[in-house]
Design a protein around this motif. Sequence first.
Motif, PDB file in Angstrom:
ATOM      1  N   SER A 232      -4.073   6.603  -3.785  1.00 39.76           N
ATOM      2  CA  SER A 232      -3.477   5.376  -3.252  1.00 39.76           C
ATOM      3  C   SER A 232      -3.363   4.297  -4.314  1.00 39.76           C
ATOM      4  CB  SER A 232      -4.305   4.849  -2.077  1.00 39.76           C
ATOM      5  OG  SER A 232      -5.586   4.417  -2.520  1.00 39.76           O
ATOM      6  N   TYR A 233      -2.329   3.485  -4.146  1.00 43.47           N
ATOM      7  CA  TYR A 233      -2.175   2.230  -4.882  1.00 43.47           C
ATOM      8  C   TYR A 233      -2.153   1.091  -3.870  1.00 43.47           C
ATOM      9  CZ  TYR A 233      -0.662   4.420  -9.327  1.00 43.47           C
ATOM     10  OH  TYR A 233      -0.595   5.131 -10.495  1.00 43.47           O
ATOM     11  N   ASP A 234      -2.900   0.033  -4.175  1.00 44.03           N
ATOM     12  CA  ASP A 234      -2.789  -1.230  -3.451  1.00 44.03           C
ATOM     13  C   ASP A 234      -2.399  -2.285  -4.468  1.00 44.03           C
ATOM     14  OD1 ASP A 234      -3.714  -0.879  -0.513  1.00 44.03           O
ATOM     15  OD2 ASP A 234      -5.121   0.314  -1.688  1.00 44.03           O
ATOM     16  N   VAL A 235      -1.282  -2.943  -4.206  1.00 45.45           N
ATOM     17  CA  VAL A 235      -0.636  -3.794  -5.208  1.00 45.45           C
ATOM     18  C   VAL A 235      -0.467  -5.214  -4.690  1.00 45.45           C
ATOM     19  CG1 VAL A 235       1.472  -4.114  -6.568  1.00 45.45           C
ATOM     20  CG2 VAL A 235       0.632  -1.791  -6.086  1.00 45.45           C
ATOM     21  N   ILE A 236      -0.758  -6.180  -5.554  1.00 46.97           N
ATOM     22  CA  ILE A 236      -0.384  -7.576  -5.313  1.00 46.97           C
ATOM     23  C   ILE A 236       0.643  -7.935  -6.383  1.00 46.97           C
ATOM     24  CG2 ILE A 236      -1.150  -9.958  -5.070  1.00 46.97           C
ATOM     25  CD1 ILE A 236      -2.400  -8.050  -3.040  1.00 46.97           C
ATOM     26  N   TRP A 237       1.879  -8.182  -5.962  1.00 45.22           N
ATOM     27  CA  TRP A 237       2.985  -8.416  -6.895  1.00 45.22           C
ATOM     28  C   TRP A 237       3.475  -9.849  -6.789  1.00 45.22           C
ATOM     29  CZ3 TRP A 237       5.507  -6.870 -11.028  1.00 45.22           C
ATOM     30  CH2 TRP A 237       6.834  -7.227 -11.232  1.00 45.22           C
ATOM     31  N   THR A 238       3.521 -10.522  -7.925  1.00 49.24           N
ATOM     32  CA  THR A 238       4.124 -11.846  -8.027  1.00 49.24           C
ATOM     33  C   THR A 238       5.365 -11.717  -8.891  1.00 49.24           C
ATOM     34  OG1 THR A 238       1.964 -12.929  -7.863  1.00 49.24           O
ATOM     35  CG2 THR A 238       3.785 -14.245  -8.732  1.00 49.24           C
ATOM     36  N   ALA A 239       6.517 -11.904  -8.299  1.00 46.71           N
ATOM     37  CA  ALA A 239       7.781 -11.687  -9.002  1.00 46.71           C
ATOM     38  C   ALA A 239       8.014 -12.757 -10.069  1.00 46.71           C
ATOM     39  CB  ALA A 239       8.933 -11.703  -8.004  1.00 46.71           C
ATOM     40  N   PRO A 240       8.762 -12.429 -11.106  1.00 50.02           N
ATOM     41  CA  PRO A 240       9.108 -13.443 -12.099  1.00 50.02           C
ATOM     42  C   PRO A 240      10.066 -14.465 -11.495  1.00 50.02           C
ATOM     43  CG  PRO A 240      10.367 -11.460 -12.489  1.00 50.02           C
ATOM     44  CD  PRO A 240       9.379 -11.133 -11.398  1.00 50.02           C
TER      45      PRO A 240
ATOM     46  N   HIS B  61       0.860  -1.184   0.000  1.00 54.81           N
ATOM     47  CA  HIS B  61       0.000   0.000   0.000  1.00 54.81           C
ATOM     48  C   HIS B  61       0.893   1.229   0.000  1.00 54.81           C
ATOM     49  CE1 HIS B  61      -3.473   2.581   1.006  1.00 54.81           C
ATOM     50  NE2 HIS B  61      -2.628   3.228   1.797  1.00 54.81           N
ATOM     51  N   ILE B  62       0.535   2.211  -0.826  1.00 54.95           N
ATOM     52  CA  ILE B  62       1.294   3.462  -0.878  1.00 54.95           C
ATOM     53  C   ILE B  62       0.345   4.588  -1.265  1.00 54.95           C
ATOM     54  CG2 ILE B  62       1.978   3.050  -3.302  1.00 54.95           C
ATOM     55  CD1 ILE B  62       4.646   4.474  -2.645  1.00 54.95           C
ATOM     56  N   GLU B  63       0.543   5.744  -0.651  1.00 55.64           N
ATOM     57  CA  GLU B  63      -0.274   6.913  -0.970  1.00 55.64           C
ATOM     58  C   GLU B  63       0.620   8.013  -1.527  1.00 55.64           C
ATOM     59  OE1 GLU B  63      -2.624   7.891   2.507  1.00 55.64           O
ATOM     60  OE2 GLU B  63      -3.095   5.765   2.815  1.00 55.64           O
ATOM     61  N   TRP B  64       0.116   8.730  -2.520  1.00 58.59           N
ATOM     62  CA  TRP B  64       0.912   9.762  -3.185  1.00 58.59           C
ATOM     63  C   TRP B  64       0.045  10.965  -3.536  1.00 58.59           C
ATOM     64  CZ3 TRP B  64      -0.707  10.345  -8.356  1.00 58.59           C
ATOM     65  CH2 TRP B  64      -1.413   9.273  -8.905  1.00 58.59           C
ATOM     66  N   ARG B  65       0.706  12.116  -3.671  1.00 59.67           N
ATOM     67  CA  ARG B  65      -0.026  13.364  -3.928  1.00 59.67           C
ATOM     68  C   ARG B  65       0.712  14.233  -4.942  1.00 59.67           C
ATOM     69  NH1 ARG B  65      -0.884  17.250   1.124  1.00 59.67           N
ATOM     70  NH2 ARG B  65       1.351  17.529   0.772  1.00 59.67           N
ATOM     71  N   ILE B  66      -0.022  14.645  -5.961  1.00 64.09           N
ATOM     72  CA  ILE B  66       0.489  15.612  -6.925  1.00 64.09           C
ATOM     73  C   ILE B  66       0.298  17.009  -6.326  1.00 64.09           C
ATOM     74  CG2 ILE B  66       0.219  16.536  -9.263  1.00 64.09           C
ATOM     75  CD1 ILE B  66       1.114  13.636  -9.294  1.00 64.09           C
ATOM     76  N   PRO B  67       1.273  17.935  -6.430  1.00 60.56           N
ATOM     77  CA  PRO B  67       1.086  19.280  -5.889  1.00 60.56           C
ATOM     78  C   PRO B  67      -0.158  19.956  -6.465  1.00 60.56           C
ATOM     79  CG  PRO B  67       3.373  18.926  -6.495  1.00 60.56           C
ATOM     80  CD  PRO B  67       2.621  17.745  -7.017  1.00 60.56           C
TER      81      PRO B  67
END
Length: 257
Positions: A176-184, A103-109
């Motif tokens: 916000s992005y919520d990500v499920i990552w499966t690596a190669p 989970h990560i949250e970000w903001r554009i000015p």
Amino acid sequence: MNKTVFLMTAAILVAGSVNVMAQKPEDTEVYSPVPTVVTPGATTLEAPSDAIILFNGQNLSHWESVNNPGQPANWEVANGILTVNKKAGNIQTKEKFEDYQMHIEWRIPADIEGEGQARGNSGLFLASIGSGDAGYELQILDSYKNKTYTNGQAGSIYKQSVPLANPARMPGEWQSYDVIWTAPRFNEDSTLKSPARVTVFFNGVLVQNNYELKGPTLYIGQPSYQGAAHGPSPIKLQAHGDNSKPISFRNIWVRKL
């Protein structure tokens, strides 16, 4: 040479030719169809008890410089917020990860200027596999009424997969992005065993549905896994080299899967 071998050889040659011919950034830009605009709900996801808190609003103890591994990540931390320092370059986690939930949250000015890709550009590299911008990039950008190529807008797997929708908020609002990552996974001889996959929720809206990546991100040319064999990798945040005002982050956590 039998027919099957001939066809396989021809296919490889054609694929190689396409990659060689794609020598300009524009060759891999997609403009249609345009993802439907969706109004997201107003929610913030708190970290669960087993999460690794990558940014707690106080310091960058979990991060390091990409240009100088082992050295501190010199981005600005103030009032519980992390802001990009473009002069310092990209930063990445000290710890390496394979499969995870993030989970990560970000903001554009709010007073962002510019247009297209020069408007709050950054990136979340789901696996950093080298210096600079090497890795697998989930694009971060102001995509609220900001036209650009669709496989380069917020929520895209950059230059690979157009998002299923555009739930971007206005500049100045937290996203916000919520990500499920499966690596190669790679075989002992460095050939690909299984490709990377990713599911992404952008402001709570599904924009990447178990997408199978074609390889690490490329700005020019077609991605592939050739020469990209790697194991667990850091997570990287990009200090993009445009002239727009830097974006900010908060509430970053990850759960190993």
